[in-house]
Design an enzyme around this catalytic site. Structure first.
Site, PDB file in Angstrom:
ATOM      1  N   SER A   1      55.111  21.683  45.536  1.00 22.27           N
ATOM      2  CA  SER A   1      54.971  21.515  46.980  1.00 22.27           C
ATOM      3  C   SER A   1      55.700  22.639  47.700  1.00 22.27           C
ATOM      4  CB  SER A   1      55.574  20.166  47.403  1.00 22.27           C
ATOM      5  OG  SER A   1      55.770  20.087  48.802  1.00 22.27           O
TER       6      SER A   1
ATOM      7  N   TYR B   1      61.554  13.560  46.604  1.00 27.90           N
ATOM      8  CA  TYR B   1      60.386  14.443  46.556  1.00 27.90           C
ATOM      9  C   TYR B   1      60.832  15.892  46.442  1.00 27.90           C
ATOM     10  CZ  TYR B   1      55.908  16.493  48.102  1.00 27.90           C
ATOM     11  OH  TYR B   1      54.742  17.217  48.194  1.00 27.90           O
TER      12      TYR B   1
END
Length: 242
Positions: free
Chosen positions: A131, A154
């Protein structure tokens, strides 16, 4: 681009996973589509399987069943019920569990894929989904006025995936075993308009991506066109990280 290749897609029923499966099939690849649940539908190009990404046994059985796979894409995203809690409220046990579920399962996958390659000595390309927040700190300003946040787990996991790709590429040290990452920007999935506008203002004009926007980069890394690209991270974010 993928004619004659068999690709294992984990997390195949997720938002990105579904787009990846469809795109690989369109590029004439054969897909082994695996997820924690399955609709048990198959076709000439797509074979579905139940697979728990957190289970080494499940992954090992798939690799044994399909010994001649040419590539693996990990779109799986396991997490517990506390995932997404504000960082200052996340318990250490919950943080550790989510890191184990996400980063730990990817470690198991890479370990088993590396063993599979060493036993078969057949070229294998692995693509991990990282990401933009694996390479930069979150921009918390874009979440103002919404109930959304950027989960601390995350960011920790996505940054770890990039290094795992580099580690296993170097550890196996063979041009035929490739591990790379794709780091997309935000993927549109029903977020509030205030967030979408705030996010778009940080890009070069396109804003949030659709899942299909990142599929070309994934299939490129799976293909022979990407030979000798190893341990790298492709960022697809319309300039968000500039």
């Amino acid at each position: 681009m993928l004619s004659g290749k068999t690709i294992l897609v984990l997390g195949a029923k997720g938002l990105i996973g579904q787009a990846v499966v469809q795109h690989i099939a369109q590029k004439n690849g054969r897909v082994i589509a695996a997820d924690i649940t399955s609709d048990e539908s198959t076709s000439a190009k797509v074979i579905t399987h139940v697979c728990d990404i957190t289970s080494e046994t499940d992954i090992g059985q798939l690799l044994t069943q399909y010994p001649n796979i040419d590539g693996i894409v990990n779109c799986a995203y396991p997490r517990n019920s506390q995932y997404g809690t504000d960082a200052l409220e996340v318990s250490t046990s919950s943080f550790n569990e989510n890191v184990a579920l996400q980063l730990g399962s990817c470690f198991s996958l890479l370990k088993l894929a590396a063993r599979h390659f060493k036993s078969r000595q057949k070229p294998l390309s692995v693509v991990l989904l990282s990401s933009i927040y694996g390479i930069k700190a979150p921009d918390f300003s874009i979440y103002e006025g919404t109930s959304m946040t950027m989960p601390v787990e995350y960011a920790a996991v996505k940054s770890g995936l990039i290094h795992l790709a580099k580690y296993f590429s170097k550890y196996i040290n063979d041009s035929d075993f490739r591990v790379n990452c794709v780091s997309p920007g935000g993927i549109e999935n029903g977020q509030p308009e205030t967030f979408l506008n705030a996010y778009k203002s940080k890009t070069l004009g396109h804003g949030m991506l659709s899942a299909k926007d990142i599929c070309g980069s994934i299939t490129f890394l799976l293909s022979d066109e990407a030979n000798y690209i190893n341990g790298t991270n492709l960022t697809i974010d319309d300039g968000f990280t500039l």
